[in-house]
Design a protein around this motif. Structure first.
Motif, PDB file in Angstrom:
ATOM      1  N   MET A 160      -9.756  -0.174   7.325  1.00 21.55           N
ATOM      2  CA  MET A 160     -10.663   0.979   7.199  1.00 21.55           C
ATOM      3  C   MET A 160     -10.438   1.707   5.876  1.00 21.55           C
ATOM      4  O   MET A 160     -11.385   2.121   5.206  1.00 21.55           O
ATOM      5  N   ALA A 161      -9.164   1.825   5.495  1.00 20.60           N
ATOM      6  CA  ALA A 161      -8.837   2.498   4.234  1.00 20.60           C
ATOM      7  C   ALA A 161      -9.377   1.705   3.049  1.00 20.60           C
ATOM      8  O   ALA A 161      -9.967   2.271   2.117  1.00 20.60           O
TER       9      ALA A 161
ATOM     10  N   MET B 285      -2.443   2.859  -5.191  1.00 17.35           N
ATOM     11  CA  MET B 285      -2.364   1.434  -4.881  1.00 17.35           C
ATOM     12  C   MET B 285      -3.609   0.965  -4.149  1.00 17.35           C
ATOM     13  O   MET B 285      -4.120  -0.138  -4.396  1.00 17.35           O
ATOM     14  N   LEU B 286      -4.122   1.794  -3.269  1.00 18.45           N
ATOM     15  CA  LEU B 286      -5.346   1.459  -2.541  1.00 18.45           C
ATOM     16  C   LEU B 286      -6.510   1.273  -3.513  1.00 18.45           C
ATOM     17  O   LEU B 286      -7.278   0.306  -3.420  1.00 18.45           O
ATOM     18  N   LEU B 287      -6.629   2.182  -4.474  1.00 14.44           N
ATOM     19  CA  LEU B 287      -7.705   2.081  -5.460  1.00 14.44           C
ATOM     20  C   LEU B 287      -7.504   0.876  -6.372  1.00 14.44           C
ATOM     21  O   LEU B 287      -8.468   0.230  -6.787  1.00 14.44           O
TER      22      LEU B 287
ATOM     23  N   LEU C  19     -13.307   0.741  -1.325  1.00 12.12           N
ATOM     24  CA  LEU C  19     -14.297  -0.133  -1.969  1.00 12.12           C
ATOM     25  C   LEU C  19     -15.669   0.526  -2.022  1.00 12.12           C
ATOM     26  O   LEU C  19     -16.358   0.486  -3.043  1.00 12.12           O
ATOM     27  N   GLU C  20     -16.067   1.134  -0.926  1.00 15.73           N
ATOM     28  CA  GLU C  20     -17.398   1.736  -0.893  1.00 15.73           C
ATOM     29  C   GLU C  20     -17.482   2.972  -1.788  1.00 15.73           C
ATOM     30  O   GLU C  20     -18.554   3.311  -2.283  1.00 15.73           O
ATOM     31  N   SER C  21     -16.337   3.620  -2.035  1.00 19.44           N
ATOM     32  CA  SER C  21     -16.338   4.777  -2.929  1.00 19.44           C
ATOM     33  C   SER C  21     -16.611   4.377  -4.383  1.00 19.44           C
ATOM     34  O   SER C  21     -16.994   5.209  -5.197  1.00 19.44           O
ATOM     35  N   ILE C  22     -16.410   3.072  -4.697  1.00 21.64           N
ATOM     36  CA  ILE C  22     -16.691   2.594  -6.061  1.00 21.64           C
ATOM     37  C   ILE C  22     -17.885   1.635  -6.079  1.00 21.64           C
ATOM     38  O   ILE C  22     -18.050   0.834  -6.995  1.00 21.64           O
ATOM     39  N   GLY C  23     -18.700   1.716  -5.022  1.00 19.49           N
ATOM     40  CA  GLY C  23     -19.981   1.024  -5.041  1.00 19.49           C
ATOM     41  C   GLY C  23     -19.996  -0.407  -4.561  1.00 19.49           C
ATOM     42  O   GLY C  23     -20.912  -1.160  -4.900  1.00 19.49           O
ATOM     43  N   VAL C  24     -19.010  -0.800  -3.755  1.00 19.02           N
ATOM     44  CA  VAL C  24     -18.971  -2.175  -3.248  1.00 19.02           C
ATOM     45  C   VAL C  24     -19.357  -2.177  -1.769  1.00 19.02           C
ATOM     46  O   VAL C  24     -18.762  -1.451  -0.968  1.00 19.02           O
ATOM     47  N   TYR C  25     -20.343  -2.980  -1.418  1.00 19.31           N
ATOM     48  CA  TYR C  25     -20.752  -3.100  -0.024  1.00 19.31           C
ATOM     49  C   TYR C  25     -19.740  -3.940   0.744  1.00 19.31           C
ATOM     50  O   TYR C  25     -19.295  -4.981   0.263  1.00 19.31           O
ATOM     51  N   THR C  26     -19.402  -3.491   1.939  1.00 13.49           N
ATOM     52  CA  THR C  26     -18.364  -4.161   2.718  1.00 13.49           C
ATOM     53  C   THR C  26     -18.764  -4.286   4.183  1.00 13.49           C
ATOM     54  O   THR C  26     -19.696  -3.635   4.653  1.00 13.49           O
TER      55      THR C  26
ATOM     56  N   LEU D 135       0.811  -1.219   0.000  1.00  8.71           N
ATOM     57  CA  LEU D 135       0.000   0.000   0.000  1.00  8.71           C
ATOM     58  C   LEU D 135       0.847   1.273   0.000  1.00  8.71           C
ATOM     59  O   LEU D 135       0.344   2.345  -0.298  1.00  8.71           O
ATOM     60  N   MET D 136       2.133   1.144   0.332  1.00  6.78           N
ATOM     61  CA  MET D 136       3.004   2.316   0.304  1.00  6.78           C
ATOM     62  C   MET D 136       3.233   2.807  -1.122  1.00  6.78           C
ATOM     63  O   MET D 136       3.560   3.973  -1.328  1.00  6.78           O
ATOM     64  N   GLY D 137       3.053   1.898  -2.097  1.00  5.25           N
ATOM     65  CA  GLY D 137       3.379   2.282  -3.472  1.00  5.25           C
ATOM     66  C   GLY D 137       4.829   2.695  -3.548  1.00  5.25           C
ATOM     67  O   GLY D 137       5.735   1.965  -3.140  1.00  5.25           O
TER      68      GLY D 137
END
Length: 237
Positions: A85-86, A29-31, A91-98, A17-19
């Motif tokens: 949490m990140a 990297m998170l996205l 995921l939720e910002s692109i429409g995935v329920y978590t 995740l540090m990229g």
């Protein structure tokens, strides 16, 4: 569409995740992680995730550290909650329920781990993110991944790495290293191949849970793998 696996446990590196940063979380990297997960969740795959915390805290490796081992391990568990949490937000910002689930109780940010509830979330199509390891010191996130995968009845552990699979030696240091397409648990032990830590590996071996090591960095690899394409290295009985 016929899927290679129906329910998977995806083990992701926190350090990745540090990229290109020295620490913390790189948004790109998170996205990337989130988009890869979304691509297979939309195919109908039930996805659980365990993510490490090495980008935030790598544990107590220095014998001169003033932080004792147990305390350091708990700090590492909390780092995985931050990454969880990140990933959840991404995921939720692109429409995935978590659902974010923690092995350490922190009800303001995550659900406590209850096996039946976690399975029900998966059945409802939610991506389940397991955080805080096993909730116990001396166990790595590899061990947490193996334990949770067995508990939820996952078909496989998919270990996303920066290399294409398991090699006879380190491919970054040995240009003659060859990659295994398939390898047995016994062969991994006999050849001292690095796949997961011994506790995690033994859990998988005893429960006949296959492990696939593949390159998560390359876009589309996760989706191709679950469509049945031969990617990475498969460890099985």
């Amino acid at each position: 569409m016929e899927l290679a696996y129906q329910r998977v446990l995806l083990k992701l590196s926190g350090e990745a995740l540090m990229g290109k940063r020295d620490f913390g979380i790189d948004n790109a990297m998170l996205l990337h992680y989130a988009e890869e997960i979304k691509s297979v969740q939309r195919m109908g795959v039930e996805v659980a995730v365990v993510i490490g915390g090495g980008n935030i805290y790598r544990g107590v490796n220095n014998e001169n550290s003033v932080i004792e081992r147990v305390q350091g391990d708990y700090m590492g568990m909390l780092a995985t909650v931050i990454n969880g949490m990140a990933l959840q937000s991404s995921l939720e910002s692109i429409g995935v329920y978590t659902r974010l689930i923690s092995a350490i109780e922190m009800k303001e940010v995550a659900e406590p781990y209850i096996r039946r509830r976690a399975i029900r979330h998966l059945e409802k199509g939610r991506v389940v993110i397991f955080s805080a390891g096993t909730g116990n010191p001396y166990f790595t996130t590899d061990s947490a991944a193996a334990l949770r995968a067995i508990e939820i009845g996952a078909d496989v552990i998919l270990k996303g790495t920066k290399v294409n699979g398991i090699y006879t030696s380190d491919p970054e240091q040995d240009s003659t290293a060859e990659m295994y397409d398939r390898v047995t648990f016994d062969e991994v032990i006999d050849n001292s191949l690095r796949v997961m830590d011994k506790t995690a590996f033994t859990l998988c071996q005893e429960n006949n849970l296959p492990i696939v090591v593949f390159n998560i960095y390359e876009e589309g690899n996760l989706q191709s793998l679950l469509k049945g394409q031969q990617l990475g290295s498969v460890v099985s009985g």
